[in-house]
Every structure is written in C-alpha cells, then in structure tokens.
Design an enzyme around this catalytic site. Structure first.
Site, PDB file in Angstrom:
ATOM      1  N   SER A   6       3.518   4.250   5.416  1.00 18.92           N
ATOM      2  CA  SER A   6       4.240   4.269   4.046  1.00 18.92           C
ATOM      3  C   SER A   6       6.174   4.594   3.597  1.00 18.92           C
ATOM      4  O   SER A   6       6.161   5.082   4.932  1.00 18.92           O
ATOM      5  CB  SER A   6       3.466   5.149   3.412  1.00 18.92           C
ATOM      6  OG  SER A   6       3.971   6.084   2.127  1.00 18.92           O
ATOM      7  N   HIS A  31       2.904   0.478   2.586  1.00 14.09           N
ATOM      8  CA  HIS A  31       2.121   0.603   1.908  1.00 14.09           C
ATOM      9  C   HIS A  31       3.056   1.235   0.687  1.00 14.09           C
ATOM     10  O   HIS A  31       4.221   1.934   1.730  1.00 14.09           O
ATOM     11  CB  HIS A  31       1.726   2.583   1.780  1.00 14.09           C
ATOM     12  CG  HIS A  31       0.616   2.952   0.932  1.00 14.09           C
ATOM     13  ND1 HIS A  31      -0.793   2.687   0.514  1.00 14.09           N
ATOM     14  CD2 HIS A  31       0.627   4.114   0.349  1.00 14.09           C
ATOM     15  CE1 HIS A  31      -1.048   3.474  -0.437  1.00 14.09           C
ATOM     16  NE2 HIS A  31      -0.051   4.665  -0.630  1.00 14.09           N
ATOM     17  N   ASP A  33       3.998   3.732  -2.203  1.00 14.50           N
ATOM     18  CA  ASP A  33       3.713   4.612  -2.986  1.00 14.50           C
ATOM     19  C   ASP A  33       4.906   4.594  -5.343  1.00 14.50           C
ATOM     20  O   ASP A  33       5.944   5.028  -5.042  1.00 14.50           O
ATOM     21  CB  ASP A  33       3.884   6.114  -2.498  1.00 14.50           C
ATOM     22  CG  ASP A  33       2.882   6.649  -1.363  1.00 14.50           C
ATOM     23  OD1 ASP A  33       2.199   6.352  -1.626  1.00 14.50           O
ATOM     24  OD2 ASP A  33       3.339   6.447  -0.524  1.00 14.50           O
ATOM     25  N   MET A  35       5.592   6.407  -8.317  1.00 12.65           N
ATOM     26  CA  MET A  35       5.159   8.114  -8.755  1.00 12.65           C
ATOM     27  C   MET A  35       5.697   7.946 -10.514  1.00 12.65           C
ATOM     28  O   MET A  35       7.324   7.575 -10.368  1.00 12.65           O
ATOM     29  CB  MET A  35       5.047   9.238  -7.999  1.00 12.65           C
ATOM     30  CG  MET A  35       4.932   8.891  -6.473  1.00 12.65           C
ATOM     31  SD  MET A  35       5.438  10.246  -5.405  1.00 12.65           S
ATOM     32  CE  MET A  35       3.865  10.334  -3.855  1.00 12.65           C
ATOM     33  N   HIS A  64       0.300   1.398  -4.138  1.00 12.74           N
ATOM     34  CA  HIS A  64      -0.619   2.645  -5.055  1.00 12.74           C
ATOM     35  C   HIS A  64      -0.299   3.694  -6.026  1.00 12.74           C
ATOM     36  O   HIS A  64       1.146   4.159  -5.528  1.00 12.74           O
ATOM     37  CB  HIS A  64      -0.441   4.061  -3.863  1.00 12.74           C
ATOM     38  CG  HIS A  64      -1.223   5.048  -3.769  1.00 12.74           C
ATOM     39  ND1 HIS A  64      -0.991   6.124  -3.341  1.00 12.74           N
ATOM     40  CD2 HIS A  64      -2.159   5.376  -4.807  1.00 12.74           C
ATOM     41  CE1 HIS A  64      -1.673   7.160  -3.510  1.00 12.74           C
ATOM     42  NE2 HIS A  64      -2.130   6.257  -4.579  1.00 12.74           N
ATOM     43  N   MET A  66       0.794   6.040  -8.695  1.00 15.42           N
ATOM     44  CA  MET A  66       0.192   7.173  -9.328  1.00 15.42           C
ATOM     45  C   MET A  66       0.720   7.322 -10.419  1.00 15.42           C
ATOM     46  O   MET A  66       2.124   8.343 -10.483  1.00 15.42           O
ATOM     47  CB  MET A  66       0.527   8.478  -8.125  1.00 15.42           C
ATOM     48  CG  MET A  66      -0.194   8.581  -6.854  1.00 15.42           C
ATOM     49  SD  MET A  66       0.518   8.776  -5.644  1.00 15.42           S
ATOM     50  CE  MET A  66       1.640   7.282  -4.934  1.00 15.42           C
ATOM     51  N   MET A 135      -7.785   9.036  -1.096  1.00 11.46           N
ATOM     52  CA  MET A 135      -6.690  10.802  -0.811  1.00 11.46           C
ATOM     53  C   MET A 135      -7.352  11.782   0.341  1.00 11.46           C
ATOM     54  O   MET A 135      -8.243  12.812  -0.465  1.00 11.46           O
ATOM     55  CB  MET A 135      -6.461  10.957  -2.391  1.00 11.46           C
ATOM     56  CG  MET A 135      -5.281  10.262  -3.596  1.00 11.46           C
ATOM     57  SD  MET A 135      -3.858   8.688  -2.335  1.00 11.46           S
ATOM     58  CE  MET A 135      -2.847  10.016  -2.167  1.00 11.46           C
ATOM     59  N   GLY A 140       1.568  13.069  -4.861  1.00  9.80           N
ATOM     60  CA  GLY A 140       3.330  13.556  -5.152  1.00  9.80           C
ATOM     61  C   GLY A 140       4.464  13.158  -4.048  1.00  9.80           C
ATOM     62  O   GLY A 140       5.129  13.252  -4.676  1.00  9.80           O
ATOM     63  N   PHE A 141       3.880  13.823  -2.828  1.00 13.49           N
ATOM     64  CA  PHE A 141       4.732  14.458  -1.712  1.00 13.49           C
ATOM     65  C   PHE A 141       4.569  13.675  -0.267  1.00 13.49           C
ATOM     66  O   PHE A 141       2.780  13.950  -0.309  1.00 13.49           O
ATOM     67  CB  PHE A 141       4.560  15.946  -2.200  1.00 13.49           C
ATOM     68  CG  PHE A 141       5.171  15.934  -3.149  1.00 13.49           C
ATOM     69  CD1 PHE A 141       7.007  15.838  -3.162  1.00 13.49           C
ATOM     70  CD2 PHE A 141       4.837  16.829  -3.633  1.00 13.49           C
ATOM     71  CE1 PHE A 141       7.513  16.487  -4.918  1.00 13.49           C
ATOM     72  CE2 PHE A 141       5.452  17.617  -5.107  1.00 13.49           C
ATOM     73  CZ  PHE A 141       6.620  17.179  -5.629  1.00 13.49           C
ATOM     74  N   GLY A 143       4.032  14.476   4.021  1.00  8.85           N
ATOM     75  CA  GLY A 143       4.820  15.594   4.497  1.00  8.85           C
ATOM     76  C   GLY A 143       3.109  16.580   4.386  1.00  8.85           C
ATOM     77  O   GLY A 143       3.220  17.629   4.673  1.00  8.85           O
ATOM     78  N   ASP A 173      -5.565   8.179   2.860  1.00 14.37           N
ATOM     79  CA  ASP A 173      -3.818   8.190   2.335  1.00 14.37           C
ATOM     80  C   ASP A 173      -3.063   9.769   2.246  1.00 14.37           C
ATOM     81  O   ASP A 173      -3.897  10.403   1.479  1.00 14.37           O
ATOM     82  CB  ASP A 173      -3.772   7.295   0.903  1.00 14.37           C
ATOM     83  CG  ASP A 173      -2.263   7.714   0.789  1.00 14.37           C
ATOM     84  OD1 ASP A 173      -1.363   7.943   1.315  1.00 14.37           O
ATOM     85  OD2 ASP A 173      -1.998   7.249  -0.432  1.00 14.37           O
ATOM     86  N   GLY A 174      -3.130  10.835   3.399  1.00 16.99           N
ATOM     87  CA  GLY A 174      -2.287  11.562   3.208  1.00 16.99           C
ATOM     88  C   GLY A 174      -2.305  12.547   4.673  1.00 16.99           C
ATOM     89  O   GLY A 174      -3.757  12.236   4.876  1.00 16.99           O
ATOM     90  N   GLY A 175      -1.239  13.154   5.797  1.00 13.63           N
ATOM     91  CA  GLY A 175      -1.772  13.895   6.400  1.00 13.63           C
ATOM     92  C   GLY A 175      -2.001  13.213   7.334  1.00 13.63           C
ATOM     93  O   GLY A 175      -3.103  13.531   8.402  1.00 13.63           O
ATOM     94  N   GLY A 195       2.758   7.735   6.343  1.00 14.68           N
ATOM     95  CA  GLY A 195       4.188   8.107   6.546  1.00 14.68           C
ATOM     96  C   GLY A 195       4.687   8.621   8.008  1.00 14.68           C
ATOM     97  O   GLY A 195       5.547   8.185   8.559  1.00 14.68           O
TER      98      GLY A 195
HETATM   99  C1  DX5 Z   1       0.843  11.292  -1.023  1.00 14.96           C
HETATM  100  C2  DX5 Z   1       1.226   9.295  -1.319  1.00 14.96           C
HETATM  101  C3  DX5 Z   1       1.316   8.987   0.598  1.00 14.96           C
HETATM  102  C4  DX5 Z   1       2.046   9.633   0.698  1.00 14.96           C
HETATM  103  C5  DX5 Z   1       1.748   9.702   2.232  1.00 14.96           C
HETATM  104  O1  DX5 Z   1       0.727  10.609  -2.374  1.00 14.96           O
HETATM  105  O2  DX5 Z   1      -0.278   8.959  -1.951  1.00 14.96           O
HETATM  106  O3  DX5 Z   1       0.944   7.676   0.811  1.00 14.96           O
HETATM  107  O4  DX5 Z   1       3.661   8.649   1.767  1.00 14.96           O
HETATM  108  O5  DX5 Z   1       2.251  10.692   3.278  1.00 14.96           O
HETATM  109  P1  DX5 Z   1       2.070  11.452   4.640  1.00 14.96           P
HETATM  110  O6  DX5 Z   1       1.530  10.105   5.698  1.00 14.96           O
HETATM  111  O7  DX5 Z   1       3.158  11.597   4.699  1.00 14.96           O
HETATM  112  O8  DX5 Z   1       1.698  12.164   4.060  1.00 14.96           O
HETATM  113 ZN    ZN Z   2      -0.345   6.133  -1.513  1.00 11.52          ZN
END
Ligand code: DX5
Ligand code: ZN
Length: 233
Positions: A6, A31, A33, A35, A64, A66, A135, A140-141, A143, A173-175, A195
């Site tokens: 990402s 990827h 993002d 937002m 993606h 959002m 998800m 939104g963020f 990490g 997607d996420g963590g 990410g």
């Molecule tokens: C979250 C995003 C993710 C984000 C993942 O809002 O949609 O794509 O970049 O980041 P990590 O892998 O750091 O959780």
């Molecule tokens: Zn994403």
C-alpha cells in the site's frame, strides 16, 4: 497469490520512485488508498497523483476509494490509470450503479466491506465483482492492529466463491503482516494488502518474497487458486 503493497506507507515525497521500488520488489499490485476526509477521518491523495506515478511502472493499480460520494471520482481515476476500483458496500443504494459504472469505464470491479458491517451485505453483488476487499481494520489510517474477528468473513467469502463457482479475488486490508497474512490465507484470502507490514521491513524485496512464501504455504490447502486466477494477474 497477489501481494499488494500500500502506497500509504511509502515515502510520499517520492511516490513515483517508491512505485518503482514496489515493482522491483516483485509485487504484482500497488494498492492506492483514496480517503476523502468524510467516509474516513483522513485525507490521502487523488487522481492527479495516480496520473503522475502511472508511467513509472506496469504495476496493476488497485484503487481503494474510501469516499462517501465516489461516483464523482470514478472517471478521473479510470483516466488516471487505475486498473481496478473498489467502492464500499456501506454506501447502500449507490452500490449497484457504482459497480456498473466502474465496469463501463473498463476497470476491474471491486467491493470493500468494513469490519463492523455484516458480510451478508455483499452477497447480492458477488456475481458482478472481480474483487472483494475485506477490511481487517477500520479504514482511515495505516499501522493499526489486525482485527481477528474479521476472519470468519474471509471464510464465508471463500465458501460462497467455491459453492457458486465464482472467481472474484478475496483481498484483506489492514494490519497485514507475516503472521496475519498466514491466518488470512488459511481462511481463503488470495490477495494481501500490506502497508507498514512491508514498508517497515529493512528490505522491501525480501519482505514481499517472504510474505508470498508464507501465504502460498498457508493457503496450499485451499486448492489451486493461482490457476483459477491466472487471467487476472
Ligand atoms: C486503511 C487502508 C489500508 C492501509 C493498510 O485505511 O485502507 O490499505 O494502507 O495499512 P497497514 O498495512 O499499515 O495496516
Ligand atoms: Zn486500502
């Protein structure tokens, strides 16, 4: 199996060269993002940045969105070079038209779903999508820690796919790190967005190949997915 770093976790000061780094690391997708500061409490970047980095690589661009009103942005992202565009299932009434519009713009069609939303919400759309993006954090963020309670959704999405002989990809997607990627692969995911789990490693190239090895091994019980998706790489 697809590994999709990402861009959100890359160095924003040099997005084009970071994309080249992702390609050289052996990842298939980038990827992106998007937002809007309304659907999620953060703002990232828009089509202009995507257009700027497009010529730098041949990577598959996975946008993606959002966004509360993604309809006004689809054409701009398609023209900027997005290969696939995902919108959120939480948008309710808008979803059918949005999926149709993404397809009519010549992009692959993605549908994303947030952790608190019931997986049954995506069921009516399964025949119309190329990609289901589950998800595994509240968006939104980058990490944030992986939410393990999302794993049954991955299993359900995989069960539907097998039962109905569909071929949409299942992304998480996420963590996503080496450990959680393996858990998701065992549950049926085949596309891994990461990410900080990848960019936080000393070598992106080694991290991508390690994550790939891990998910291939963990997902091995889940029949020959790569053959099934050979046309989508
Ligand atoms: C979250 C995003 C993710 C984000 C993942 O809002 O949609 O794509 O970049 O980041 P990590 O892998 O750091 O959780
Ligand atoms: Zn994403």
């Amino acid at each position: 199996m697809i590994i999709a770093p990402s861009l959100l976790a890359a160095n924003f000061g040099r997005c084009a060269s970071e994309s080249v780094r992702v390609e050289k690391a052996g990842a298939e997708w980038l990827h992106l993002d998007i937002m809007d500061g309304h659907f999620v409490p953060n703002i990232s970047f828009g089509p202009q940045l995507v257009r700027t980095i497009r010529p730098a690589t041949k990577l598959f661009f996975d946008a993606h969105l959002m966004c509360t009103n993604p309809g006004i942005l689809l054409e701009a992202f398609a023209q900027a070079g997005a290969s696939q565009i995902s919108v959120h299932a939480e948008l309710g009434d808008q979803v059918t038209d949005l999926l149709w519009k993404i397809k009519s713009l010549g992009c692959k069609v993605g549908l994303a779903i947030n952790p608190p939303t019931a997986i049954s919400l995506v069921e009516p759309y399964l025949e119309r999508i190329d990609y289901l993006l589950i998800m595994t954090v509240n968006p939104g963020f980058g990490g944030q820690p992986f939410i393990h309670e999302t794993l049954p959704k991955v299993q359900q999405a995989d069960a539907w796919r097998k039962r109905r002989k569909l071929s949409y990809r299942i992304g998480v997607d996420g963590g996503i790190n080496f450990q959680t990627a393996a858990d998701c692969a065992r549950a049926g995911a085949d596309t891994f967005i990461s990410g900080t789990g990848l960019f936080g490693e000393p070598s992106l190239r080694r991290a991508v190949s390690k994550m790939r090895q891990i998910v291939v091994r963990a997902g091995a019980g889940n029949f020959a997915l790569d053959g099934l998706f050979a046309n989508q790489k």
